[in-house]
Design a protein around this motif. Structure first.
Motif, PDB file in Angstrom:
ATOM      1  N   LEU A   1       0.709  -1.291  -0.017  1.00 11.31           N
ATOM      2  CA  LEU A   1       0.065   0.029   0.036  1.00 11.31           C
ATOM      3  C   LEU A   1       0.796   1.252   0.004  1.00 11.31           C
ATOM      4  CD1 LEU A   1      -2.457  -1.252   2.727  1.00 11.31           C
ATOM      5  CD2 LEU A   1      -2.935  -1.203   0.431  1.00 11.31           C
ATOM      6  N   GLN A   2       0.243   2.268  -0.340  1.00 13.08           N
ATOM      7  CA  GLN A   2       0.969   3.844  -0.105  1.00 13.08           C
ATOM      8  C   GLN A   2       0.122   4.905   0.262  1.00 13.08           C
ATOM      9  OE1 GLN A   2       3.620   6.612  -3.184  1.00 13.08           O
ATOM     10  NE2 GLN A   2       2.167   5.081  -4.138  1.00 13.08           N
ATOM     11  N   HIS A   3       0.420   4.854   1.529  1.00 14.22           N
ATOM     12  CA  HIS A   3      -0.346   6.116   2.491  1.00 14.22           C
ATOM     13  C   HIS A   3      -1.845   5.819   2.173  1.00 14.22           C
ATOM     14  CE1 HIS A   3       0.261   9.714   4.679  1.00 14.22           C
ATOM     15  NE2 HIS A   3      -0.857  10.234   4.120  1.00 14.22           N
ATOM     16  N   PRO A   4      -2.457   4.781   3.015  1.00  9.12           N
ATOM     17  CA  PRO A   4      -3.943   4.872   3.002  1.00  9.12           C
ATOM     18  C   PRO A   4      -4.577   5.647   4.056  1.00  9.12           C
ATOM     19  CG  PRO A   4      -2.590   2.825   4.265  1.00  9.12           C
ATOM     20  CD  PRO A   4      -1.929   3.514   3.521  1.00  9.12           C
ATOM     21  N   LEU A   5      -5.611   6.249   3.711  1.00 11.06           N
ATOM     22  CA  LEU A   5      -6.227   6.912   4.597  1.00 11.06           C
ATOM     23  C   LEU A   5      -7.609   6.337   5.082  1.00 11.06           C
ATOM     24  CD1 LEU A   5      -5.462  10.734   3.070  1.00 11.06           C
ATOM     25  CD2 LEU A   5      -4.537   9.640   5.048  1.00 11.06           C
ATOM     26  N   ALA A   6      -8.142   5.595   4.569  1.00 15.31           N
ATOM     27  CA  ALA A   6      -9.327   4.988   5.107  1.00 15.31           C
ATOM     28  C   ALA A   6      -9.619   3.632   5.087  1.00 15.31           C
ATOM     29  CB  ALA A   6     -10.526   5.747   4.118  1.00 15.31           C
ATOM     30  N   VAL A   7     -10.395   2.840   5.906  1.00 12.62           N
ATOM     31  CA  VAL A   7     -10.535   1.579   6.087  1.00 12.62           C
ATOM     32  C   VAL A   7     -12.211   1.436   6.284  1.00 12.62           C
ATOM     33  CG1 VAL A   7      -8.624   0.504   6.697  1.00 12.62           C
ATOM     34  CG2 VAL A   7      -9.898   1.634   8.165  1.00 12.62           C
ATOM     35  N   ALA A   8     -12.730   0.337   5.666  1.00 13.85           N
ATOM     36  CA  ALA A   8     -14.091  -0.056   6.064  1.00 13.85           C
ATOM     37  C   ALA A   8     -14.137  -1.606   6.152  1.00 13.85           C
ATOM     38  CB  ALA A   8     -14.966   0.534   4.877  1.00 13.85           C
ATOM     39  N   ALA A   9     -14.580  -1.840   7.300  1.00 15.35           N
ATOM     40  CA  ALA A   9     -14.808  -3.535   7.879  1.00 15.35           C
ATOM     41  C   ALA A   9     -16.133  -3.651   7.299  1.00 15.35           C
ATOM     42  CB  ALA A   9     -14.734  -3.653   9.320  1.00 15.35           C
ATOM     43  N   THR A  10     -16.235  -5.062   6.188  1.00 17.65           N
ATOM     44  CA  THR A  10     -17.192  -5.820   5.778  1.00 17.65           C
ATOM     45  C   THR A  10     -17.110  -7.083   6.133  1.00 17.65           C
ATOM     46  OG1 THR A  10     -16.479  -6.320   3.773  1.00 17.65           O
ATOM     47  CG2 THR A  10     -17.225  -4.137   3.899  1.00 17.65           C
ATOM     48  N   ALA A  11     -18.268  -7.805   5.795  1.00 20.15           N
ATOM     49  CA  ALA A  11     -18.211  -9.258   6.279  1.00 20.15           C
ATOM     50  C   ALA A  11     -17.387 -10.225   5.278  1.00 20.15           C
ATOM     51  CB  ALA A  11     -19.706  -9.911   6.457  1.00 20.15           C
ATOM     52  N   ARG A  12     -17.018  -9.483   4.010  1.00 15.18           N
ATOM     53  CA  ARG A  12     -16.175 -10.099   3.053  1.00 15.18           C
ATOM     54  C   ARG A  12     -14.819  -9.585   3.091  1.00 15.18           C
ATOM     55  NH1 ARG A  12     -18.879  -9.567  -2.544  1.00 15.18           N
ATOM     56  NH2 ARG A  12     -17.418 -10.848  -3.056  1.00 15.18           N
ATOM     57  N   GLY A  13     -14.372  -9.025   4.119  1.00 11.09           N
ATOM     58  CA  GLY A  13     -13.186  -8.580   4.512  1.00 11.09           C
ATOM     59  C   GLY A  13     -12.864  -7.002   4.594  1.00 11.09           C
ATOM     60  N   VAL A  14     -11.795  -6.312   4.988  1.00  8.94           N
ATOM     61  CA  VAL A  14     -11.739  -4.905   5.187  1.00  8.94           C
ATOM     62  C   VAL A  14     -11.180  -4.403   3.849  1.00  8.94           C
ATOM     63  CG1 VAL A  14     -10.494  -3.123   6.455  1.00  8.94           C
ATOM     64  CG2 VAL A  14     -10.986  -5.424   7.443  1.00  8.94           C
ATOM     65  N   ILE A  15     -12.074  -3.361   3.643  1.00 10.37           N
ATOM     66  CA  ILE A  15     -11.633  -2.471   2.336  1.00 10.37           C
ATOM     67  C   ILE A  15     -10.823  -1.652   2.744  1.00 10.37           C
ATOM     68  CG2 ILE A  15     -12.394  -1.193   0.511  1.00 10.37           C
ATOM     69  CD1 ILE A  15     -15.310  -2.778   0.723  1.00 10.37           C
ATOM     70  N   VAL A  16      -9.886  -1.053   1.855  1.00 10.11           N
ATOM     71  CA  VAL A  16      -8.894   0.103   2.437  1.00 10.11           C
ATOM     72  C   VAL A  16      -8.593   0.904   1.069  1.00 10.11           C
ATOM     73  CG1 VAL A  16      -6.893  -1.455   1.792  1.00 10.11           C
ATOM     74  CG2 VAL A  16      -6.490   0.547   3.069  1.00 10.11           C
ATOM     75  N   ALA A  17      -8.813   2.228   1.454  1.00  7.03           N
ATOM     76  CA  ALA A  17      -8.265   3.204   0.293  1.00  7.03           C
ATOM     77  C   ALA A  17      -6.941   3.451   0.447  1.00  7.03           C
ATOM     78  CB  ALA A  17      -9.155   4.612   0.721  1.00  7.03           C
TER      79      ALA A  17
END
Length: 643
Positions: free
Chosen positions: A396-412
């Motif tokens: 990754l390169q400097h992520p600023l957001a995450v969102a936890a879901t049942a199918r896995g964590v999404i990362v910006a």
């Protein structure tokens, strides 16, 4: 008399922004010049910008020129257009040299972000100071240098006016930072560049606005409040919580009564990490960037102190949950663990996921035990990349957001302009949304998952909100309709908030020690011995207290010094030794640097009747050697008396 060193020229820049032609050091003769070495990912650099902005305003009629030197850490930050976008976002209107090849950085022997270099009107160096400046000290130093140059006749009669491009793009959103949604379809957007928050219906129609667009920190009715780069949002019923990054405060907006009031922070930048539970309203914060709400507990990502804290809303207290204040990637119990500019939060069950931007990683905090572990990132702060597949270094390169879901964590994956998703077991990272030609993202910084599984994305540098399908295959822009035109300007600031005009330049470095040639630490546990030498004709007073404050300003991820603050009583005599334990975690040769502030008492060596308090600051280069290093390194610190 100290030798005056002439400032290197500025010809090494690859591009210039906010000017019609590149200025040279010769062009700047007669002006007091402040060079601000920064990079737009760096939260400490963000703290310096308003200090410089206020300084420029106070001295707008003086021959004072501020020039930014943007020396990128991440690959994505080398692009001049992205730098210009960051400048527009953070209100940087002075000239900026694009130093993507690090040439000016090397010529000025800069070692860390941020660093200020002050050049006298005669073209010689007046000071080099890494770290966030104390506004009062900076003001005093600048005033003193202006007065000295005026007396010596080297100061120009008028300020140099460099052409500035202050274009203002009229658009509905400006650099939206974060977005949240509810099961009822309500959407809230932090319209960060317009210093306001928009409440939208499911169709994007604006239902209410918090803030007029004026920048500042003012509570009250929605139409009268002022915010300063609002970011994180958390919504529960009619209570909307807002993390204001540059007002250094957390607010609660009553959506029914349409009133905003502060729940944490003092609206002033905190100077130290949190160490214990305190009253939230009395505790200065450092850049709160995101929020996550669990019943009556509000978790806060404090990007500026590299911590995650929790506000107990019923008790009105705040306490650290994870992060000791050091910028690094270290797992373990919360008080011992280290984060690196946490900028995004997402809560699922009892796990709080963290976008740890400066480690280019995703961390997780088990809230039952308050232990920190790493999903991806590191091991150091300069390990980044753009990869998918089995978890490894540099994905990754400097992520600023995450969102936890049942199918896995999404990362910006912000600086890679992508969205990625962890597998449910956390062992792999896969593409989620790469973007079609007409919907490619540009530095996405906020995520929110709708009940349908669709994902709302704050597409920050495209100034829009994008809705991505649950499978990550399709995306379209959510059109925001009916937003009022923002106002531009700054709310009135209390005169008491302005830094006082102090005396002298105390706080600048007394000595910049030469880098060691062939001596350095080997990996593992070692010892650093600081030999403090009294000034000529003086000696350290026996029994008098001394103290040393220490900070690893370069590669703190690889070198730890304990303790970071130490004190004692002098034995007396010409010198004193301070022994410190260090832990080096390097796999190759690395240049590190230690900042030391020493306080002691020195007395006349002959009669001991005249004694003087001494406060000196040193930059101490240290080497970490893979082979041939030592367990013990000795450094001499010659004290200097400023009478």
């Amino acid at each position: 008399m100290r030798e005056h060193i002439h400032a290197p020229d500025l010809a090494g820049a690859t591009a210039w922004l906010n000017v019609d032609r590149p200025p040279s050091i010769r062009d700047l003769r007669g002006q007091l010049v402040i060079l601000d070495f920064w990079t737009y990912c760096c939260i400490n650099c963000m703290h310096v910008l308003p200090v410089l902005r206020d300084l420029e305003e106070r001295h707008r009629d003086d021959p004072l020129v501020v020039i930014g030197v943007h020396s990128a850490k991440f690959d994505a930050e080398k692009d001049a257009e992205r730098i210009l976008q960051a400048m527009q976002r953070y209100g940087v209107w002075h000239p900026v040299a694009v130093d993507s090849e690090m040439r000016l950085w090397s010529q000025y022997v800069v070692r860390s972000w941020p660093t200020l270099v002050i050049v006298r009107p005669d073209g010689t160096l007046a000071a080099v100071a890494p770290g966030e400046p104390d506004p009062a000290v900076l003001e005093a130093f600048v005033s003193e240098e202006l007065a000295r140059a005026r007396e010596e006749g080297t100061l120009a009669a008028a300020p140099l006016r460099l052409l500035r491009d202050e274009r203002r793009d009229e658009r509905t959103l400006s650099f939206p930072g974060k977005v949240v949604s509810t099961s009822h379809g309500r959407i809230v957007v932090s319209d960060s560049g317009h210093h306001r928050v928009l409440i939208l219906g499911p169709d994007g129609a604006v239902q209410d606005t918090i803030g007029s667009g004026l920048r500042g920190h003012r509570e009250g009715p929605f139409a009268e409040v002022a915010l300063d780069d609002p970011q994180g949002l958390a919504l529960s019923g009619d209570s909307l919580y807002v993390a204001d990054a540059r007002a250094h405060a957390v607010f609660r907006a009553d959506l029914r009564e349409r009133i905003l009031h502060r729940v944490a922070g003092t609206a002033e930048l905190g100077r130290a990490p949190l160490t214990q539970r305190t009253r939230a309203l009395d505790t200065p914060l450092r850049s709160p960037w995101d929020l996550a709400l669990r019943e009556r507990e509000l978790y806060v990502a404090l990007a500026g102190s590299h911590q995650v804290a929790v506000i107990a809303l019923d008790e009105g207290t705040i306490e650290p949950v994870a992060g000791n204040g050091r910028e690094a990637l270290i797992d373990g119990p919360g008080p011992q663990a280290a984060l690196a500019q946490p900028s995004g939060l997402s809560l699922q069950n009892d796990v709080l996921y963290v976008a740890d931007s400066e480690s280019s990683g995703v961390r997780a905090i088990d809230l039952r035990t308050r232990r920190v572990y790493t999903l991806a990132g590191g091991p150091g702060l300069f390990d980044f990349g753009d990869r998918v597949g089995k978890i490894e270094t540099g994905m990754l390169q400097h992520p600023l957001a995450v969102a936890a879901t049942a199918r896995g964590v999404i990362v910006a994956d912000t600086y890679n302009d992508k969205l990625k998703r962890f597998s449910p077991d956390g062992l792999r990272l896969e593409p989620f949304f790469q973007g079609a030609v007409d919907s490619k993202l540009s530095q996405p910084a906020g995520l929110s998952v709708l009940p349908s599984g669709e994902v709302l994305v704050a597409d920050t540098n495209h100034h829009r909100i994008v809705k991505v399908s649950a499978d990550g295959e399709r995306a379209y822009e959510l059109t925001v309709r009916g937003a009022p035109a923002p106002r531009y300007g700054v709310v009135a600031v209390d005169a008491k908030a302005r830094p006082p005009r102090g005396e002298g330049g105390a706080g600048w470095f007394t000595a910049i020690l030469p880098a060691p040639s062939d001596e350095g630490f080997s990996p593992g546990t070692g010892k650093l011995v600081l030999t403090v030498a009294a000034p000529d004709g003086l000696e350290l007073s026996a029994g008098a207290p001394w103290s040393a404050a220490l900070e690893v300003s370069r590669r703190s991820d690889l070198l730890q010094v304990a303790p970071e603050f130490t004190r004692g009583e002098a034995r007396g005599g010409r010198s004193e030794e301070i022994e410190l334990s260090v832990e080096a975690q390097h796999l190759y040769d690395v240049d590190s640097e230690l900042l030391v502030e020493l306080r002691a008492v020195a007395c006349d060596a002959a009669d001991h009747k005249a004694c003087y308090p001494v406060k000196n600051s040193f930059r101490v280069p240290l080497r970490l050697l893979r082979d041939g290093g030592q367990r013990e390194v000795r450094v001499s610190l010659p004290l200097e008396l400023r009478r």
